[in-house]
Write a protein that holds these residues in place. Sequence first.
Motif, short mmCIF file in Angstrom:
data_model
loop_
_atom_site.label_atom_id
_atom_site.label_comp_id
_atom_site.label_asym_id
_atom_site.label_seq_id
_atom_site.Cartn_x
_atom_site.Cartn_y
_atom_site.Cartn_z
N LYS A 39 0.86 -1.19 0.00
CA LYS A 39 0.00 0.00 0.00
C LYS A 39 0.89 1.23 0.00
O LYS A 39 1.90 1.25 0.70
CB LYS A 39 -0.81 0.04 1.31
CG LYS A 39 -2.24 -0.41 1.18
CD LYS A 39 -3.05 -0.02 2.39
CE LYS A 39 -2.68 -0.73 3.65
NZ LYS A 39 -3.65 -0.66 4.72
N GLN A 52 -1.64 6.05 2.06
CA GLN A 52 -2.94 5.41 2.35
C GLN A 52 -3.06 5.04 3.83
O GLN A 52 -4.13 5.13 4.42
CB GLN A 52 -3.16 4.18 1.46
CG GLN A 52 -4.61 3.66 1.58
CD GLN A 52 -4.94 2.54 0.62
OE1 GLN A 52 -4.37 2.45 -0.47
NE2 GLN A 52 -5.85 1.67 1.02
N TYR A 53 -1.93 4.63 4.45
CA TYR A 53 -1.95 4.34 5.89
C TYR A 53 -2.37 5.60 6.66
O TYR A 53 -3.09 5.53 7.66
CB TYR A 53 -0.57 3.91 6.39
CG TYR A 53 -0.12 2.55 5.94
CD1 TYR A 53 -0.34 1.43 6.73
CD2 TYR A 53 0.55 2.38 4.74
CE1 TYR A 53 0.10 0.17 6.33
CE2 TYR A 53 0.99 1.13 4.32
CZ TYR A 53 0.76 0.02 5.12
OH TYR A 53 1.18 -1.21 4.73
N VAL A 106 -4.15 8.24 5.57
CA VAL A 106 -5.58 8.55 5.37
C VAL A 106 -6.43 7.56 6.18
O VAL A 106 -7.40 7.94 6.84
CB VAL A 106 -5.94 8.54 3.87
CG1 VAL A 106 -7.45 8.72 3.67
CG2 VAL A 106 -5.18 9.64 3.13
N GLU A 107 -6.03 6.28 6.19
CA GLU A 107 -6.78 5.28 6.98
C GLU A 107 -6.75 5.63 8.47
O GLU A 107 -7.73 5.44 9.18
CB GLU A 107 -6.18 3.88 6.76
CG GLU A 107 -6.55 3.30 5.41
CD GLU A 107 -5.83 1.99 5.07
OE1 GLU A 107 -6.15 1.42 4.02
OE2 GLU A 107 -4.94 1.56 5.84
N HIS A 150 -4.79 8.04 -7.00
CA HIS A 150 -4.87 6.90 -6.10
C HIS A 150 -6.16 6.90 -5.29
O HIS A 150 -6.73 5.84 -5.00
CB HIS A 150 -3.67 6.85 -5.16
CG HIS A 150 -3.68 5.66 -4.25
ND1 HIS A 150 -3.45 4.38 -4.72
CD2 HIS A 150 -3.98 5.52 -2.94
CE1 HIS A 150 -3.57 3.52 -3.73
NE2 HIS A 150 -3.89 4.18 -2.63
N PHE A 151 -6.63 8.09 -4.90
CA PHE A 151 -7.84 8.16 -4.07
C PHE A 151 -9.09 8.39 -4.91
O PHE A 151 -10.15 8.71 -4.39
CB PHE A 151 -7.68 9.23 -2.98
CG PHE A 151 -6.63 8.85 -1.97
CD1 PHE A 151 -6.91 7.90 -0.99
CD2 PHE A 151 -5.35 9.39 -2.01
CE1 PHE A 151 -5.94 7.51 -0.08
CE2 PHE A 151 -4.37 9.02 -1.10
CZ PHE A 151 -4.67 8.07 -0.13
N GLU A 172 -11.03 0.25 -2.40
CA GLU A 172 -10.85 0.64 -1.00
C GLU A 172 -10.38 2.09 -0.85
O GLU A 172 -10.94 2.87 -0.08
CB GLU A 172 -9.81 -0.28 -0.37
CG GLU A 172 -10.01 -0.52 1.09
CD GLU A 172 -8.89 -1.39 1.67
OE1 GLU A 172 -8.13 -2.01 0.89
OE2 GLU A 172 -8.80 -1.42 2.88
N SER A 173 -9.37 2.46 -1.63
CA SER A 173 -8.80 3.80 -1.43
C SER A 173 -9.72 4.91 -1.91
O SER A 173 -9.69 6.02 -1.39
CB SER A 173 -7.42 3.91 -2.09
OG SER A 173 -7.50 3.54 -3.44
N SER A 174 -10.57 4.62 -2.93
CA SER A 174 -11.47 5.69 -3.38
C SER A 174 -12.72 5.80 -2.51
O SER A 174 -13.40 6.81 -2.53
CB SER A 174 -11.85 5.50 -4.85
OG SER A 174 -12.35 4.21 -5.08
N LEU A 189 -12.58 5.51 0.85
CA LEU A 189 -12.15 5.79 2.23
C LEU A 189 -12.75 7.06 2.83
O LEU A 189 -13.30 7.04 3.93
CB LEU A 189 -10.63 5.95 2.24
CG LEU A 189 -9.75 4.81 2.69
CD1 LEU A 189 -8.30 5.25 2.58
CD2 LEU A 189 -10.08 4.38 4.11
#
Length: 304
Positions: free
Chosen positions: A43, A47-48, A50-51, A75-76, A100-102, A104
């Motif tokens: 990943k 992304q970590y 943003v998560e 990516h998002f 998943e990333s879009s 979030l």
Amino acid sequence: MVAGMTESHPRISKAVIPAAGLGTRFLPATKATPKEMLPVVDKPAIQYVVEEAVSAGLDDVLMITGRNKRPLEDHFDRNYELESALQKKGDAGRLAKVQESSDLATMHYVRQGDPRGLGHAVLCAAPHVGHEPFAVLLGDDLIDPRDPLLARMVEVQEQHGGSVIALMEVAPEQIHLYGCAAVETTVDSDVVKITDLVEKPAAQDAPSNYAIIGRYVLDPHIFDILRKTEPGRGGEIQLTDALQQLAADEKVGGPVHGVVFKGRRYDTGDRGDYLRAIVRLACEREDLGPEFRTWLRSYVTEEM
Ligand code: G1P
């Protein structure tokens, strides 16, 4: 409105992630790829981050970007071509990873233009943030998802008002790499009151060994202060200098507290720590961990 919140004390929902840096420590990898997109296992590092914001309840994310940062936006965002190819193949597992990333958070982007320092990057968020307290997460600091920090900081901000910064105790010879805080204890063992702040002091000038790590919950008065903050260390407008002014005068913007973090944090802006983050997180992964750990054990035995 969340139970217990009043209009004068809104729930914190906005996260700001400065991501305009050049990433020179990772050249040549970062010549055409933003450093935030470098993978940690499988990943991108960003992304970590943003998560982490989302898991602390902040689902409105503003990234402060610059030139060559388009891959972050992509990516998002949705990737219909890839999604339909995976759909046709019936590959539901990979399709979920792509989506998943879009799915979030609600993502927003603003460009910093001139790279005038972290304080200036945060100031670029003013029109989006408005008059609410908000969080700032620095992309180079990766907090292990198993050791939540931001949720505790939000809780402390709701309790005391004002601003809250994340602190970690470091060895004296490391303090020159960080903002450093002078503190007073409070009734909570993980919370301190900030009395002074200095950006990257020499070891002999440091007021403590409490280093600022890249998580902040800020009162919006910080913007008024940042507008007037002169360039400091390195000729840049320093967030630490503006926070120092907040801490010095509680009447404007309330107190500044620190949450002392004792969990796992990786500085993915440092190549050695970046490698350590990948190894540690890979070892913990259910899908990759068992095989990787077996290999790592025999590799270490053979090589050392
Ligand atoms: C920034 C801040 C510093 C903080 C650090 C945490 O510095 O200016 O106060 O301690 O992040 O990672 P940078 O590492 O961007 O130079």
